[in-house]
Design an enzyme around this catalytic site. Structure first.
Site, mmCIF file in Angstrom:
data_model
loop_
_atom_site.group_PDB
_atom_site.id
_atom_site.type_symbol
_atom_site.label_atom_id
_atom_site.label_comp_id
_atom_site.label_asym_id
_atom_site.label_seq_id
_atom_site.Cartn_x
_atom_site.Cartn_y
_atom_site.Cartn_z
ATOM 1 N N GLY A 11 0.838 -1.214 0.000
ATOM 2 C CA GLY A 11 0.000 0.000 0.000
ATOM 3 C C GLY A 11 0.857 1.243 0.000
ATOM 4 O O GLY A 11 0.583 2.219 0.705
ATOM 5 N N ARG A 15 -1.338 6.896 2.814
ATOM 6 C CA ARG A 15 -0.835 7.807 3.865
ATOM 7 C C ARG A 15 0.254 7.134 4.689
ATOM 8 O O ARG A 15 1.334 7.683 4.899
ATOM 9 C CB ARG A 15 -1.993 8.249 4.798
ATOM 10 N N MET A 16 -0.018 5.919 5.170
ATOM 11 C CA MET A 16 0.980 5.215 5.970
ATOM 12 C C MET A 16 2.101 4.660 5.087
ATOM 13 O O MET A 16 3.265 4.657 5.483
ATOM 14 C CB MET A 16 0.326 4.092 6.777
ATOM 15 N N GLU A 37 1.761 -2.035 -4.637
ATOM 16 C CA GLU A 37 0.449 -1.357 -4.715
ATOM 17 C C GLU A 37 -0.547 -2.295 -5.380
ATOM 18 O O GLU A 37 -0.173 -3.330 -5.916
ATOM 19 C CB GLU A 37 0.528 -0.029 -5.493
ATOM 20 N N ALA A 125 -1.115 -4.875 15.429
ATOM 21 C CA ALA A 125 -1.670 -3.978 16.452
ATOM 22 C C ALA A 125 -2.481 -2.893 15.769
ATOM 23 O O ALA A 125 -2.080 -2.385 14.705
ATOM 24 C CB ALA A 125 -0.552 -3.341 17.278
ATOM 25 N N ASN A 127 -2.754 -0.077 16.832
ATOM 26 C CA ASN A 127 -1.999 1.167 16.995
ATOM 27 C C ASN A 127 -0.570 0.804 17.386
ATOM 28 O O ASN A 127 -0.367 0.039 18.315
ATOM 29 C CB ASN A 127 -2.641 2.055 18.069
ATOM 30 N N HIS A 158 -10.837 10.771 14.090
ATOM 31 C CA HIS A 158 -9.890 10.568 12.987
ATOM 32 C C HIS A 158 -10.269 11.430 11.793
ATOM 33 O O HIS A 158 -11.375 11.957 11.730
ATOM 34 C CB HIS A 158 -9.875 9.095 12.543
ATOM 35 N N LYS A 162 -10.946 8.082 6.793
ATOM 36 C CA LYS A 162 -10.909 6.783 7.474
ATOM 37 C C LYS A 162 -12.173 5.988 7.148
ATOM 38 O O LYS A 162 -13.274 6.536 7.200
ATOM 39 C CB LYS A 162 -10.763 6.969 8.997
ATOM 40 N N THR A 169 -7.680 1.231 17.413
ATOM 41 C CA THR A 169 -7.218 1.655 18.740
ATOM 42 C C THR A 169 -8.356 1.635 19.750
ATOM 43 O O THR A 169 -8.187 1.171 20.887
ATOM 44 C CB THR A 169 -6.658 3.096 18.662
HETATM 45 N N1 LIG Z 1 -1.906 0.280 13.469
HETATM 46 C C1 LIG Z 1 -1.605 1.589 13.355
HETATM 47 O O1 LIG Z 1 -0.792 2.149 14.126
HETATM 48 C C2 LIG Z 1 -2.250 2.356 12.245
HETATM 49 C C3 LIG Z 1 -1.905 3.699 12.003
HETATM 50 C C4 LIG Z 1 -2.450 4.339 10.889
HETATM 51 C C5 LIG Z 1 -3.304 3.648 10.043
HETATM 52 N N2 LIG Z 1 -3.633 2.370 10.327
HETATM 53 C C6 LIG Z 1 -4.476 1.556 9.441
HETATM 54 O O2 LIG Z 1 -3.732 1.292 8.247
HETATM 55 C C7 LIG Z 1 -4.625 1.147 7.149
HETATM 56 C C8 LIG Z 1 -4.214 2.087 6.024
HETATM 57 O O3 LIG Z 1 -4.331 3.431 6.448
HETATM 58 P P1 LIG Z 1 -3.954 4.649 5.481
HETATM 59 O O4 LIG Z 1 -4.428 5.878 6.148
HETATM 60 O O5 LIG Z 1 -2.535 4.535 5.059
HETATM 61 O O6 LIG Z 1 -4.912 4.327 4.237
HETATM 62 P P2 LIG Z 1 -4.736 4.703 2.690
HETATM 63 O O7 LIG Z 1 -6.067 4.502 2.074
HETATM 64 O O8 LIG Z 1 -4.066 6.037 2.578
HETATM 65 O O9 LIG Z 1 -3.703 3.601 2.159
HETATM 66 C C9 LIG Z 1 -4.021 2.260 1.932
HETATM 67 C C10 LIG Z 1 -3.230 1.828 0.718
HETATM 68 O O10 LIG Z 1 -3.365 0.412 0.546
HETATM 69 C C11 LIG Z 1 -3.458 0.165 -0.837
HETATM 70 N N3 LIG Z 1 -4.039 -1.156 -1.084
HETATM 71 C C12 LIG Z 1 -5.320 -1.572 -0.926
HETATM 72 N N4 LIG Z 1 -5.460 -2.839 -1.346
HETATM 73 C C13 LIG Z 1 -4.236 -3.252 -1.775
HETATM 74 C C14 LIG Z 1 -3.729 -4.450 -2.353
HETATM 75 N N5 LIG Z 1 -4.516 -5.513 -2.561
HETATM 76 N N6 LIG Z 1 -2.423 -4.509 -2.674
HETATM 77 C C15 LIG Z 1 -1.598 -3.467 -2.452
HETATM 78 N N7 LIG Z 1 -2.018 -2.276 -1.940
HETATM 79 C C16 LIG Z 1 -3.318 -2.178 -1.610
HETATM 80 C C17 LIG Z 1 -4.326 1.311 -1.361
HETATM 81 O O11 LIG Z 1 -4.227 1.443 -2.768
HETATM 82 C C18 LIG Z 1 -3.740 2.482 -0.592
HETATM 83 O O12 LIG Z 1 -2.641 3.060 -1.285
HETATM 84 C C19 LIG Z 1 -6.026 1.404 7.714
HETATM 85 O O13 LIG Z 1 -6.618 0.167 8.049
HETATM 86 C C20 LIG Z 1 -5.745 2.211 8.983
HETATM 87 O O14 LIG Z 1 -6.754 2.121 9.944
HETATM 88 C C21 LIG Z 1 -3.125 1.716 11.402
HETATM 89 O O1 LIG Z 2 -5.588 6.902 10.233
HETATM 90 C C1 LIG Z 2 -6.023 5.808 10.625
HETATM 91 O O2 LIG Z 2 -6.805 5.116 9.935
HETATM 92 C C2 LIG Z 2 -5.588 5.285 11.943
HETATM 93 N N1 LIG Z 2 -5.934 4.058 12.233
HETATM 94 C C3 LIG Z 2 -5.606 3.364 13.426
HETATM 95 C C4 LIG Z 2 -6.874 2.960 14.163
HETATM 96 O O3 LIG Z 2 -7.838 2.525 13.505
HETATM 97 O O4 LIG Z 2 -6.896 3.052 15.391
HETATM 98 C C5 LIG Z 2 -4.604 4.083 14.298
HETATM 99 C C6 LIG Z 2 -4.736 5.571 14.259
HETATM 100 C C7 LIG Z 2 -4.761 6.111 12.825
#
Ligand SMILES: NC(=O)c1ccc[n+]([C@@H]2O[C@H](COP(=O)([O-])OP(=O)(O)OC[C@H]3O[C@@H](n4cnc5c(N)ncnc54)[C@H](O)[C@@H]3O)[C@@H](O)[C@H]2O)c1
Ligand SMILES: O=C(O)C1=N[C@H](C(=O)O)CCC1
Length: 271
Positions: A11, A15-16, A37, A125, A127, A158, A162, A169
């Site tokens: 991905g 953003r991440m 991707e 996790a 978070n 958020h 989202k 979290t």
């Molecule tokens: N655990 C943590 O600390 C934490 C922190 C931030 C975000 N998140 C989680 O991470 C996930 C992504 O968040 P984000 O804000 O980066 O989202 P985002 O939508 O900006 O990015 C997700 C990316 O995944 C790609 N993707 C989707 N399906 C795919 C596939 N089959 N193969 C390859 N790439 C693929 C999308 O094209 C996109 O670029 C969410 O579930 C979010 O809740 C977790």
């Molecule tokens: O941006 C998001 O999406 C985030 N997802 C995680 C959650 O679902 O708790 C962590 C915080 C940011």
């Protein structure tokens, strides 16, 4: 000297994903070996650095998970549930540590991840920050000290992109509160009240999701009773803290036995 573990970011345009790439490039113990991707995305086939608007990195964005995972010692995955379930099986096949940040997974998804963890290390996790993981421990302790005359509500906020609620979290915090209180979260969870709901049921744990603008992630656990309230909060103002937690997990997992782990294991906070 042993070679630095090679990391693939899935991905990568997200953003991440982009935050992870920047943090890996600046890291002194990990190297970036691949970027993934989804098929059809306009970054596929392009140089990753150029796609990110910077200098070329010599790494082409791929849509072939099997091929890129074969080069990796760790896969860092913040994508979507269906993708993460597929990657768990492929990362296990490649014997790469799979660090999962993806949230919004169903019980069925989690069961598939559990199966993949028989063959490889998975760290998952909702978070990855130190602060939130510490907050889960504090929440558990406070919930254990208070009886059901104290209502527990979890409020999260958020950004407007989202797609899942409650946040991963919020669910971690809910689990911690339920564990502290000695109850099953599935039986006491009350999500997003609306309409004539009736009075609050004693012992419930409530969840509320705010979505707006560019909020990175805010969580509050509220304990409320007659005449007093306790509120514990975590505010994230920069996604790099989630990315740095994920990198720590990727390194930590390198010498661990196959199985499922979380950030409490990585941070040494399990008690
Ligand atoms: N655990 C943590 O600390 C934490 C922190 C931030 C975000 N998140 C989680 O991470 C996930 C992504 O968040 P984000 O804000 O980066 O989202 P985002 O939508 O900006 O990015 C997700 C990316 O995944 C790609 N993707 C989707 N399906 C795919 C596939 N089959 N193969 C390859 N790439 C693929 C999308 O094209 C996109 O670029 C969410 O579930 C979010 O809740 C977790
Ligand atoms: O941006 C998001 O999406 C985030 N997802 C995680 C959650 O679902 O708790 C962590 C915080 C940011």
């Amino acid at each position: 000297m042993t070679e630095q573990p090679g990391v693939v970011v899935t991905g990568v345009s997200g953003r991440m994903g982009q935050m992870l790439v920047r943090e890996i490039l600046a890291h002194d113990k990990l190297r970036l070996v691949g970027a993934l991707e989804r098929a059809g995305h306009d970054w596929v086939g392009r140089d990753l650095g150029e796609a990110m608007g910077a200098a070329a990195l010599g790494i082409a964005v791929s849509d072939d998970a099997l091929e890129v995972f074969a080069k990796a010692q760790a896969v860092i995955d913040f994508t979507a549930p269906a993708a993460t379930v597929e990657f768990a099986a492929l990362a296990a096949q490649a014997r790469a540590v799979h660090v999962i940040g993806t949230t919004g997974m169903t019980e069925e998804d989690l069961q598939k991840i559990h199966v993949a963890a028989r063959h490889a290390v998975i760290v998952r996790a909702g978070n990855m920050s130190l602060g939130v993981n510490l907050l889960t421990q504090v929440t558990k302790q406070v919930a254990a000290a208070l009886d059901a005359d104290w209502d527990i509500e979890i409020i999260e906020a958020h950004h407007n992109r989202k797609v899942d609620a409650p946040s991963g979290t919020a669910l971690m915090l809910g689990e911690a509160a339920a564990e502290g209180r000695g109850v099953d979260l599935d039986e006491v969870s009350d999500r997003g009240r609306d309409g004539i709901t009736g009075a609050r049921k004693k012992g419930d744990i409530g969840f509320h999701a705010v979505r707006g603008g560019d909020i990175v992630g805010e969580h509050e656990v509220l304990f409320a009773t007659g005449g007093e309230r306790i509120s514990i909060k975590h505010m994230a103002s920069d996604r790099s803290l989630f990315a740095r937690g994920a990198l720590k997990a990727a390194l930590w997992g390198q010498d661990k036995a196959p199985g499922e782990y979380d950030m409490l294991d990585v941070l040494g906070l399990k008690g």
